[in-house]
Design a protein around this motif. Structure first.
Motif, short mmCIF file in Angstrom:
data_model
loop_
_atom_site.label_atom_id
_atom_site.label_comp_id
_atom_site.label_asym_id
_atom_site.label_seq_id
_atom_site.Cartn_x
_atom_site.Cartn_y
_atom_site.Cartn_z
N ILE A 30 0.87 -1.18 0.00
CA ILE A 30 0.00 0.00 0.00
C ILE A 30 0.90 1.23 0.00
N LYS A 87 -8.32 -1.10 4.04
CA LYS A 87 -7.40 -1.54 2.99
C LYS A 87 -6.43 -2.59 3.53
N HIS A 90 -8.22 -5.96 4.00
CA HIS A 90 -8.47 -6.64 2.74
C HIS A 90 -7.19 -7.16 2.12
N ALA A 114 -2.92 -0.72 -3.18
CA ALA A 114 -3.76 0.46 -2.95
C ALA A 114 -2.89 1.70 -2.94
#
Length: 470
Positions: free
Chosen positions: A88, A123, A126, A109
């Motif tokens: 991320i 986020k 997940h 992400a």
């Protein structure tokens, strides 16, 4: 050798956090720890890579703007070393080029500071749910006890594949025969190779043969070998694949296509652990683990008398079923970017990623040919690419999809009006009165329409092709 990233009972997962802002580093660390995660916080890409060499986390969260090597360069290095590790990216500079770059490279992400802490945690949750776990004595990067990456070619972050690989790792440690089922192109041979690498036979040969690709009269000799003079053309003694794989693994691909007479002989070899070469009087002992694969429904083949039931149960001690690519869509972007990196190097091109709409088209495609088809599509677009970012048009061409252009109602209306006016002016050789009469509009209104679309009627009188004052 990396340590295992298996979390302690009171921890959800290990997260590596990279940011040069000490206040933000502390704040995010507190939020993640409050959610039950174990956090390692560092302030640079270099420090992050050093930590990755010591212990592989389940997730990396990194700022894009870092001192020295930036977050995108760090991401590229992580993707090269650990292709399935989700990342991320965070940035206070949410520019469109950075966003396109990060998403096209396969970042999980991309969040712009200041961000909602709740969204970040969502986020994180997940991303962690898609991280492929490993089991047994293996390490979190899929490495075995010797540091060799047993599942390196099986790029995935899907839960479906994670469960399959966990089971594969468990049975790899045994000597049980395994039947791998799955559609063409799902990666049955890759899984067989991974099982071999994770097995005690890893240092011995892995031999693969496609039973459906060799004529029946040659397949017996190919599998079991022959002695000199056994048949016309047998000019010398030759070992078969069973002898070549001795001590290791023999992978019989498309076993469902093996002729019935050879099925009988294969069954005897598996039962007796002895191989008799074509034309030989004596059989010799072998020590081979047999893995087999098929895309056919062997239950139906047995009912139709095309596959022996006793051989089926001998081969099918354990069954592993590979999902289709459509059943693991979360892996499409990951695989596409993995193939892109390999193929860009192969063709000597600088291809940084896919345009967002091109990646979306890949994600939405049907993929009847599964991972093999995806590789072929990515190879085609890489071969034809002339820009660093692969456009939608190339993906549509490779997928053989029509290049549909979706217009708004206003855009469609304007395009129709302009094309309609051009056709009228062509038809009337630029005579406005005639064109207006055909359109059932007065001259004043017709001139207004021409002006709206930057069309000059007089230019149609000298040239049969429409000319627009753009």
């Amino acid at each position: 050798m990396s340590k295992s990233n298996e979390a302690a009972p009171n921890e959800t997962a290990h997260i590596l956090l990279v940011d040069d802002d000490p206040d933000l580093l502390t704040l995010i660390s507190m939020r993640l720890r409050a959610a039950g995660h174990r956090v390692t916080a560092v302030a640079s890409a270099e420090a992050a890579l050093a930590r990755l060499a010591i212990e592989l986390p389940a997730l990396v969260i990194s700022d894009v703007r870092l001192p020295g090597r930036d977050g995108l360069a760090l991401f590229d290095e992580i993707r090269r070393l650990h292709a399935a590790l989700p990342v991320i990216l965070l940035t206070a500079h949410g520019t469109i080029p950075d966003a396109v770059d990060a998403t096209s490279r396969g970042a999980y992400a991309y969040l712009t500071k200041p961000f909602d802490g709740t969204i970040l945690l969502e986020k994180v949750t997940h991303a962690l749910s898609l991280t492929a776990p490993t089991s047994g004595s293996g390490n979190s990067d899929g490495s075995d006890g010797n540091g060799e990456n047993w599942r390196a070619e099986l790029i995935s972050r899907s839960q479906r594949m994670a469960e399959l690989l966990t089971e594969a790792k468990l049975v790899a440690a045994t000597d049980a025969s395994i039947l791998i089922q799955g559609e063409s192109g799902t990666g049955k041979e890759l899984l067989a190779r991974a099982i071999h690498r994770a097995s005690p036979r890893a240092k011995a040969p892995f031999i693969a043969v496609n039973c459906g690709a060799i004529p029946e009269q040659l397949l017996e000799s190919e599998l079991f070998g022959h002695v000199k003079g056994a048949f016309t053309g047998a000019l010398a003694h030759r070992n078969g694949l069973f002898q070549s794989a001795n001590g290791g693994t023999l992978f019989l691909d498309e076993i469902g296509d093996m002729p019935l007479p050879l099925q009988v002989k294969l069954l005897r070899v598996l039962q007796e652990r002895m191989v008799r070469q074509v034309g030989a009087d004596q059989a010799s002992a072998i020590d081979v683990r047999v893995l087999s694969a098929t895309h056919r429904d062997l239950d139906v083949a047995m009912q139709e008398g095309l596959f022996r039931e006793d051989l089926y149960y001998r081969l099918n001690v354990v069954t592993l079923v590979l999902p289709t690519l459509a059943e693991r869509r979360e892996d499409i972007a990951l695989l596409a970017n993995h193939f892109r990196q390999q193929l860009a190097e192969k063709y000597g091109k600088e291809i940084n990623g896919f345009a967002p709409d091109a990646l979306a088209a890949l994600m939405a495609a049907a993929w009847p040919g599964n991972v093999r088809q995806l590789h072929n599509v990515v190879e085609q677009v890489c071969a034809l690419a002339t820009t660093p970012l692969i456009p939608l048009s190339l993906v549509q061409r490779a997928l053989r999809l029509p290049a549909l252009e979706v217009l708004s109602y206003t855009e469609a209306k304007q395009r129709f009006e302009r094309d309609y006016l051009i056709q009228l002016l062509k038809l009337t050789d630029g005579n406005v009165s005639d064109a207006a009469r055909l359109a059932e509009r007065n001259r004043t209104e017709f001139y207004r329409l021409l002006q709206k679309h930057d069309l000059t009627a007089s230019l149609f009188r000298d040239d049969p092709d429409p000319v627009a004052a753009e």
